[in-house]
Design an enzyme around this catalytic site. Structure first.
Site, PDB file in Angstrom:
ATOM      1  N   ASP A  68       0.733  -0.938   0.009  1.00  0.00           N
ATOM      2  CA  ASP A  68       0.038  -0.110   0.135  1.00  0.00           C
ATOM      3  C   ASP A  68       0.744   1.613   0.249  1.00  0.00           C
ATOM      4  O   ASP A  68       2.501   1.523   0.347  1.00  0.00           O
ATOM      5  CB  ASP A  68      -1.297  -0.168   1.285  1.00  0.00           C
ATOM      6  CG  ASP A  68      -0.719  -0.241   2.493  1.00  0.00           C
ATOM      7  OD1 ASP A  68       1.494  -0.403   2.395  1.00  0.00           O
ATOM      8  OD2 ASP A  68      -0.796  -0.375   3.637  1.00  0.00           O
ATOM      9  N   ASN A 137      -6.848  -1.980  14.289  1.00  0.00           N
ATOM     10  CA  ASN A 137      -8.985  -2.709  14.125  1.00  0.00           C
ATOM     11  C   ASN A 137      -8.020  -3.496  12.928  1.00  0.00           C
ATOM     12  O   ASN A 137      -9.568  -3.729  12.331  1.00  0.00           O
ATOM     13  CB  ASN A 137      -9.889  -0.972  13.491  1.00  0.00           C
ATOM     14  CG  ASN A 137      -8.585  -0.945  12.031  1.00  0.00           C
ATOM     15  OD1 ASN A 137      -7.587  -1.670  11.765  1.00  0.00           O
ATOM     16  ND2 ASN A 137      -8.500   0.171  11.150  1.00  0.00           N
ATOM     17  N   HIS A 139      -6.773  -4.439  10.355  1.00  0.00           N
ATOM     18  CA  HIS A 139      -6.454  -4.435   8.706  1.00  0.00           C
ATOM     19  C   HIS A 139      -5.933  -5.131   8.351  1.00  0.00           C
ATOM     20  O   HIS A 139      -5.056  -5.794   8.663  1.00  0.00           O
ATOM     21  CB  HIS A 139      -6.524  -2.457   8.200  1.00  0.00           C
ATOM     22  CG  HIS A 139      -5.940  -2.024   8.465  1.00  0.00           C
ATOM     23  ND1 HIS A 139      -5.374  -0.602   9.116  1.00  0.00           N
ATOM     24  CD2 HIS A 139      -4.432  -2.325   8.293  1.00  0.00           C
ATOM     25  CE1 HIS A 139      -4.815  -0.095   9.037  1.00  0.00           C
ATOM     26  NE2 HIS A 139      -3.906  -1.107   8.906  1.00  0.00           N
ATOM     27  N   GLU A 144      -9.940  -1.259   5.686  1.00  0.00           N
ATOM     28  CA  GLU A 144      -9.581  -0.917   6.483  1.00  0.00           C
ATOM     29  C   GLU A 144     -11.877  -1.588   6.843  1.00  0.00           C
ATOM     30  O   GLU A 144     -12.263  -2.500   5.914  1.00  0.00           O
ATOM     31  CB  GLU A 144      -9.954   0.278   6.421  1.00  0.00           C
ATOM     32  CG  GLU A 144      -9.334   1.321   6.044  1.00  0.00           C
ATOM     33  CD  GLU A 144      -8.463   1.192   7.575  1.00  0.00           C
ATOM     34  OE1 GLU A 144      -8.120   0.388   8.735  1.00  0.00           O
ATOM     35  OE2 GLU A 144      -7.947   2.646   7.510  1.00  0.00           O
TER      36      GLU A 144
HETATM   37  C1  GLP Z   1      -0.241   0.560   8.233  1.00  0.00           C
HETATM   38  C2  GLP Z   1      -0.291  -0.183   7.045  1.00  0.00           C
HETATM   39  C3  GLP Z   1       0.035  -1.486   7.463  1.00  0.00           C
HETATM   40  C4  GLP Z   1       0.356  -1.950   8.365  1.00  0.00           C
HETATM   41  C5  GLP Z   1      -0.157  -1.955   9.877  1.00  0.00           C
HETATM   42  C6  GLP Z   1       0.464  -2.551  10.980  1.00  0.00           C
HETATM   43  O1  GLP Z   1      -1.602   1.318   8.451  1.00  0.00           O
HETATM   44  N1  GLP Z   1      -0.545   0.181   6.328  1.00  0.00           N
HETATM   45  O2  GLP Z   1      -0.038  -2.388   6.476  1.00  0.00           O
HETATM   46  O3  GLP Z   1       0.294  -3.712   8.956  1.00  0.00           O
HETATM   47  O4  GLP Z   1      -0.108   0.023   9.835  1.00  0.00           O
HETATM   48  O5  GLP Z   1       1.166  -1.619  11.210  1.00  0.00           O
HETATM   49  P1  GLP Z   1       2.268  -1.439  13.259  1.00  0.00           P
HETATM   50  O6  GLP Z   1       3.708  -2.845  12.414  1.00  0.00           O
HETATM   51  O7  GLP Z   1       2.659  -0.724  13.153  1.00  0.00           O
HETATM   52  O8  GLP Z   1       1.804  -2.554  14.022  1.00  0.00           O
END
Ligand code: GLP
Length: 247
Positions: A68, A137, A139, A144
């Site tokens: 993404d 959340n 995702h 989302e």
């Molecule tokens: C971001 C990314 C995700 C990622 C998630 C978790 O928003 N778009 O692909 O897996 O957050 O992030 P973290 O590893 O910092 O908890």
């Protein structure tokens, strides 16, 4: 059935996954990898950089696709996910530039850009191993929680929870976080031949438990991993806490 592996801590998980990747790259140097951003994969990328420096892994013929990107940010913008990947991995290993694939957040043709990404993934024969993080959340990528999920790569309106979770990249100013992003869709992700979702820390424990044991629901996009025949969830002890309570 999602296969679950639990490690003592986040570093042990990162070391094991980096070794697993190195082994697979030795067996198939043309491996096609799907990669996530976020805090969770940083120890994995550190470990891969270390293994590469020690001559134990080469990416010279590998291909990567990131999940993404924020809409409205140029690849060179220091807050883009592309810059994050340059900083944590791409600048330190021998990936060939033309085999690094990213959604272009600065596009003025969103539909065309999403279609181009799908075509490129198809052209290389699909993703062999997709590594995923887990949003607080539920995702994955930027799919989302919603009433319905998009199958293909698409433009998504970020939830306030995700904008808050990403605020650190934007000087802790939630309002500076873009409102929209481009993301692989749920089917794009589920078409990968193998999925490994990594989650560490107690804050993810509740979500992990729902993802593994709860119903498959678009309200928790990560629960769709239950539909994949080759999906694994790698956790540290803290993220596995609630799961253990239930067993
Ligand atoms: C971001 C990314 C995700 C990622 C998630 C978790 O928003 N778009 O692909 O897996 O957050 O992030 P973290 O590893 O910092 O908890």
């Amino acid at each position: 059935m999602i296969r679950v592996r639990v490690f003592g801590d986040a570093n042990a998980l990162a070391r094991a996954l980096a070794r697993d990747l190195a082994r697979r790259l030795r067996r198939n140097p043309r491996l096609v990898l799907g990669l996530p951003t976020g805090r969770t994969p940083i120890p994995l990328y550190d470990e891969l950089v270390r293994l590469h420096a020690a001559g134990r892994v080469t990416f010279s013929r590998a291909t990567t696709f990131n999940l993404d990107e924020f809409l409205g940010l140029d690849a060179r913008d220091p807050r883009s996910y592309r810059s994050f990947m340059q900083h944590h991995l791409f600048d330190h290993v021998d990936l060939t530039r033309r085999r690094i694939h990213f959604l272009n957040g600065a596009t003025d043709n969103v539909a065309g850009e999403c279609a181009r990404y799908e075509r490129t993934i198809a052209r290389v024969g699909g993703i062999d191993l997709q590594i995923l993080g887990l949003g607080l959340n539920g995702h994955v990528g930027f799919n989302e929680p919603a009433r319905a999920l998009a199958a293909q790569t698409h433009c998504v309106r970020l939830t306030s929870a995700s904008r808050r979770a990403n605020a650190a990249i934007f000087g802790n100013r939630v309002r500076a976080v873009p409102r929209r992003a481009l993301s692989m869709g749920m089917a794009t992700i589920l078409h990968a031949r193998r999925l490994v979702l990594i989650a560490t820390g107690a804050s993810k424990a509740r979500c992990v438990e729902r993802m593994i044991n709860g119903p498959v629901t678009p309200r928790l996009p990560a629960s769709f991993l239950q539909l994949h025949t080759n999906a694994e969830v790698w956790l540290d002890r803290a993220a596995a806490e609630r799961r253990n309570e239930l067993l």
